[in-house]
Enzyme design. Structure first.
Site, short mmCIF file in Angstrom:
data_model
loop_
_atom_site.label_atom_id
_atom_site.label_comp_id
_atom_site.label_asym_id
_atom_site.label_seq_id
_atom_site.Cartn_x
_atom_site.Cartn_y
_atom_site.Cartn_z
N GLU A 131 -83.54 -32.32 49.73
CA GLU A 131 -83.67 -33.16 49.07
C GLU A 131 -84.72 -34.49 49.07
OE1 GLU A 131 -79.81 -34.05 51.15
OE2 GLU A 131 -80.17 -36.39 50.83
N LYS A 133 -86.54 -37.35 50.14
CA LYS A 133 -86.28 -38.86 51.13
C LYS A 133 -86.93 -39.87 50.35
CE LYS A 133 -87.17 -40.10 55.92
NZ LYS A 133 -87.78 -41.53 55.56
N ASP A 135 -87.63 -43.47 49.63
CA ASP A 135 -88.35 -44.85 50.36
C ASP A 135 -87.84 -46.17 49.97
OD1 ASP A 135 -90.19 -45.78 52.10
OD2 ASP A 135 -91.89 -45.93 50.91
N TYR A 241 -76.24 -40.28 49.96
CA TYR A 241 -76.82 -38.91 50.46
C TYR A 241 -76.10 -38.51 52.15
CZ TYR A 241 -79.91 -42.22 52.75
OH TYR A 241 -80.47 -43.36 53.58
N LYS A 329 -92.32 -34.72 55.80
CA LYS A 329 -92.94 -35.83 55.31
C LYS A 329 -93.95 -35.45 54.39
CE LYS A 329 -92.07 -39.66 56.44
NZ LYS A 329 -92.16 -40.74 57.58
N CYS A 426 -109.45 -62.30 79.65
CA CYS A 426 -109.54 -62.81 81.01
C CYS A 426 -110.75 -62.32 81.83
CB CYS A 426 -108.47 -62.52 81.99
SG CYS A 426 -108.18 -60.78 82.47
N CYS A 447 -107.26 -53.50 81.68
CA CYS A 447 -107.63 -54.83 82.18
C CYS A 447 -106.75 -54.71 83.64
CB CYS A 447 -107.08 -56.01 81.40
SG CYS A 447 -107.02 -57.54 82.10
N CYS A 453 -103.89 -62.55 83.33
CA CYS A 453 -104.51 -62.06 82.25
C CYS A 453 -103.40 -62.70 81.03
CB CYS A 453 -104.67 -60.59 81.82
SG CYS A 453 -105.21 -60.33 80.16
S1 IVH Z 1 -80.11 -38.62 55.92
C1 IVH Z 1 -78.52 -39.67 60.76
N1 IVH Z 1 -81.17 -38.41 53.61
O1 IVH Z 1 -84.41 -42.18 56.10
C2 IVH Z 1 -79.36 -39.91 59.31
N2 IVH Z 1 -81.66 -40.29 54.95
O2 IVH Z 1 -85.63 -41.85 58.89
C3 IVH Z 1 -79.20 -39.27 58.18
N3 IVH Z 1 -83.33 -41.69 54.09
O3 IVH Z 1 -82.40 -44.16 57.96
C4 IVH Z 1 -79.96 -39.56 57.31
N4 IVH Z 1 -83.59 -40.59 51.98
O4 IVH Z 1 -82.71 -44.67 55.20
C5 IVH Z 1 -80.96 -39.01 54.92
N5 IVH Z 1 -82.07 -38.06 51.56
C6 IVH Z 1 -81.92 -38.67 52.54
C7 IVH Z 1 -82.74 -40.00 53.01
C8 IVH Z 1 -82.62 -40.63 53.91
C9 IVH Z 1 -83.99 -41.77 52.69
C10 IVH Z 1 -83.66 -42.57 54.95
C11 IVH Z 1 -82.61 -43.19 55.68
C12 IVH Z 1 -82.68 -43.24 56.95
C13 IVH Z 1 -84.18 -42.65 57.32
C14 IVH Z 1 -84.18 -41.95 58.49
#
Ligand code: IVH
Length: 721
Positions: A131, A133, A135, A241, A329, A426, A447, A453
């Site tokens: 799914e 991610k 932002d 999610y 990513k 320094c 350093c 320092c």
């Molecule tokens: S599952 C145990 N699903 O990504 C964590 N997270 O780097 C389970 N996020 O803090 C998270 N989309 O804010 C999950 N489809 C998705 C997501 C998601 C964005 C974010 C979330 C989390 C961060 C982790």
């Protein structure tokens, strides 16, 4: 007002009780008049600085002569401004983050790790969901008996901020649910669509304000508004999610659980799909990546999750990440610009880091004007020179990086960069140290100035107050810079004497403006908000006092010992329990033949390099003195293991032979999660040996030593008890 004006010129320390009383009366009336002009007539008659000075003087006199404090004292009338803080809220189940995968090979490693941990044969299929991610920023929504009772931001993962009144204004968030479990925590992402973001930016610019850098920033800012009406005016959205505490399961698989959330009324992402083959997962990733620009909201990758929830439970967590999920990513976004200069920054451990100053350029919606060059090798390898045109990239929150130099565009005569041999702050020598593990010279120059320092001392202080360390509200980088530069705070203990020194009149913190940009805040109509200085200084003192008791792990992390960050600090705190025991052990371990040294190395995760960092730190008399002074002000609290109540907490366990219901990794992780130590060899210190079929010499040794031997089933029963 003028009738006592002669008292106005007497310094607080010189006031006699009689004149103090007169002066307090004068101040009360002057401040009252100023308040009326400011609030009542919207027409201030004195400047903010003058007003602050009056209130400060009033407070100092009251401190010296508490009995003379008037019933109508202006000090009691400060509470009018809204609280600058949200209430803290501890999560019932920690909100963790995801581990990252950057390419297909990382994804393959992830699926392999999962299979290995679960001990699955090649023929057994494992389903994963994929799914987008999102932002944005994550939010935990708690429903009790179907009613939304709490909305909290993630914060540091353990404690977030209670933003319930703001969350109530978000249309995507149901306020009540039908047929929901008695306790249900739904987690997801708050975000703003591109369309709404652009509309908001147009409004901001028209109102003469700065445009926001990206939708995530605005979403975060909007959710963390003290005035819920402002949040309500910002069109935020929410995708569910995952979940936190539950009184009953939502399903047997991730996919079922998400469907259940959708049925309860939450928006879930339509691109969530389930696959049995890794190629299909990756094909879905590509599809999402291709469609990314048409989605209408920002995403920064694809999340894969093990579908079966019983598997998720077995896989559990490793430090801050679940083993059952990974974020694949998208590649970083790039742009081209000119490198105008290379500056050297000195870090808390003395490391010299070259930083590229760039002609500002927008990369993935954010203006970038600095990029890290890491170290001397990196500059030489990429042959980066001042004046070069360079390609910069930015991935998520990481510091932008220089990918390459566009050599065709190099100006004539551009000279190779000469890395300094001395500290730019320094002047001490800068050297490449030897790494005790490899015997080779380190790539980083450091350093050698240590405590002399200023750059190192300042960076250490910044680290000391950082979020994973003392996390003192109102004491951030900006304040530390100011306090350090004028000598108010030179070492950590000084933070804890601020109130006393202020009361004694040795320092005057009221002359700092503790607001964000050093300017008085304005409300929506552009009017300056009432002065907050007085309040913020008192708040700062209170926030500092709140931290006089602190978890040993935070305390250890705060010291800024080389190679000891959050994770190692926790290992030490758990192993030694009391900070003092850690301190004593570190001093004794100076002698590598001492039992204290051997004991330190028995900590799982602590090797010679980390031990050296600790020993060197406590070997330094300046450091011990600074820690001793700090210990007069602060008491580190004995570390409780999260599983202190488990029957195996603190016990040492050895697994041997073949395990049948779990893999060795899984057994080890479970035991450690319950606070047990897992060892590879049997000794008098071993509490349990868990022996499966085929156990040999370890079982024999356990029997000889009289150590308790358990079958795998007995072990399972013990940890459940
Ligand atoms: S599952 C145990 N699903 O990504 C964590 N997270 O780097 C389970 N996020 O803090 C998270 N989309 O804010 C999950 N489809 C998705 C997501 C998601 C964005 C974010 C979330 C989390 C961060 C982790």
């Amino acid at each position: 007002m003028a009738k006592h004006a002669e008292t106005a010129l007497i310094p607080v320390s010189k006031l006699a009780p009689e004149s103090a009383e007169k002066e307090l009366a004068r101040l009360a009336s002057v401040i009252k008049a100023a308040d009326e002009a400011y609030y009542g007539k919207d027409k201030p008659e004195i400047t903010d600085a003058e007003y602050d000075a009056l209130r400060r003087r009033n407070l100092l006199i009251e401190r010296r002569f508490p009995k003379l404090k008037r019933d109508d004292s202006p000090s009691d009338k400060v509470g009018a401004a809204p609280s600058a803080k949200f209430e803290k809220s501890k999560h019932a189940v920690a909100m963790l983050s995801l581990d990252n995968a950057f390419d297909d090979a990382d994804v393959a490693d992830f699926t392999k790790r999962v299979r290995k941990f679960l001990g699955l044969g090649d023929s057994e299929k494992v389903a994963f969901t994929a799914e987008p991610k999102i932002d944005g920023l994550s939010l935990n929504l708690r429903y009790e008996d179907g009613v939304l009772t709490l909305a909290a931001t993630r914060g540091d993962g353990t404690t977030g901020e209670n933003v319930t009144s703001n969350a109530l204004t978000i249309a995507d968030i149901p306020k009540s649910l039908k047929n929901a479990p008695a306790v249900l925590e739904v987690r997801g992402e708050v975000y703003m669509s591109h369309e709404d973001f652009e509309a908001l930016n147009r409004q901001l610019v028209e109102a003469g304000e700065d445009a926001a850098p990206n939708p995530r920033n605005v979403a975060a800012g909007s959710l963390r508004q003290l005035d819920a009406a402002v949040t309500a005016a910002r069109p935020l959205q929410f995708f569910a999610y995952t979940w936190g505490e539950l009184s009953e399961p939502l399903g047997e698989t991730q996919m079922d659980a998400i469907k259940r959330l959708a049925k309860l009324g939450f928006k879930t992402n339509p691109l969530t799909k389930r696959f049995y083959e890794i190629d299909k997962l990756i094909a879905h990733y590509r599809k999402i990546e291709e469609g990314r620009s048409g989605l209408g909201y920002d995403i920064d990758g694809v999340v894969y999750k093990v579908d079966r929830l019983d598997y998720q439970e077995r896989l559990g967590f490793v430090s801050r990440h679940p083993r059952w999920a990974v974020a694949h990513k998208f590649p970083a976004e790039k742009a081209t610009t000119v490198l105008e200069d290379i500056e050297i920054q000195v870090g808390r451990t003395g490391k010299l880091t070259p930083v590229a100053r760039l002609k500002p350029v927008t990369v993935g919606g954010v203006v970038v004007s600095n990029a890290t060059l890491h170290n001397e090798d990196e500059i030489n390898r990429k042959d980066v020179r001042v004046g070069d045109t360079v390609v910069v990239q930015r991935a998520g929150d990481v510091i932008p990086q220089i990918v390459e130099v566009v050599k065709d565009k190099r100006p004539k005569g551009a000279k190779a960069f000469k890395f300094p041999d001395s500290c730019p702050v320094c002047g001490s020598h800068a050297v490449n140290e030897l790494n005790p593990n490899t015997g080779k010279a380190d790539v980083d120059k450091r350093c050698t100035g240590g405590l002399i320092c200023a750059a190192q001392a300042k960076e250490r202080l910044k680290h000391f107050v950082s979020r994973q360390a003392f996390d003192i509200e109102g004491l951030g980088t900006r304040q530390i810079e100011a306090f350090f530069d004028d000598g108010t705070v030179k070492e950590p203990a000084d933070i804890f004497t601020l109130r006393r020194r202020q009361d004694a009149g040795d320092i005057d913190l009221y002359r700092y403006d503790l607001d964000d940009k050093g300017a008085r805040k304005r409300d929506k109509s552009g009017k300056e908000k009432p002065p907050t200085n007085l309040k913020s200084v008192q708040n700062l003192f209170d926030a500092i006092d709140d931290r006089r008791k602190i978890a040993a792990s935070r305390f250890i992390n705060a010291l800024g010992v080389r190679h000891v960050g959050e994770t190692n600090a926790r290992l030490f705190a758990t192993h030694y329990g009391e900070f003092k025991d850690f301190y004593d052990a570190a001093v004794k371990a100076r002698d590598e033949n001492a039992p204290a040294y051997a004991d330190m190395l028995t900590i799982d995760g602590v090797g010679a390099l980390v031990a050296r960092g600790v020993i060197d730190f406590f070997d330094e008399v300046h450091n011990r003195d600074a820690v001793d002074r700090l210990l007069k002000e602060v008491s580190p609290q004995r570390q409780e293991t999260t599983a202190a109540s488990s029957p195996v907490a603190g016990k040492t366990v050895v697994f041997t032979g073949t395990l049948e219901t779990m893999t060795r990794d899984e057994a080890k992780a479970t035991a450690q999660g319950l606070g047990a130590k897992v060892s590879g060899s049997v000794s008098g210190k071993t509490d349990y040996v868990v022996a499966g079929p085929g156990a040999g010499s370890k079982l024999k040794k356990a029997e000889e030593l009289g150590v308790k031997v358990l079958t795998e089933q007995e072990w399972a029963a013990l940890i459940k008890s």
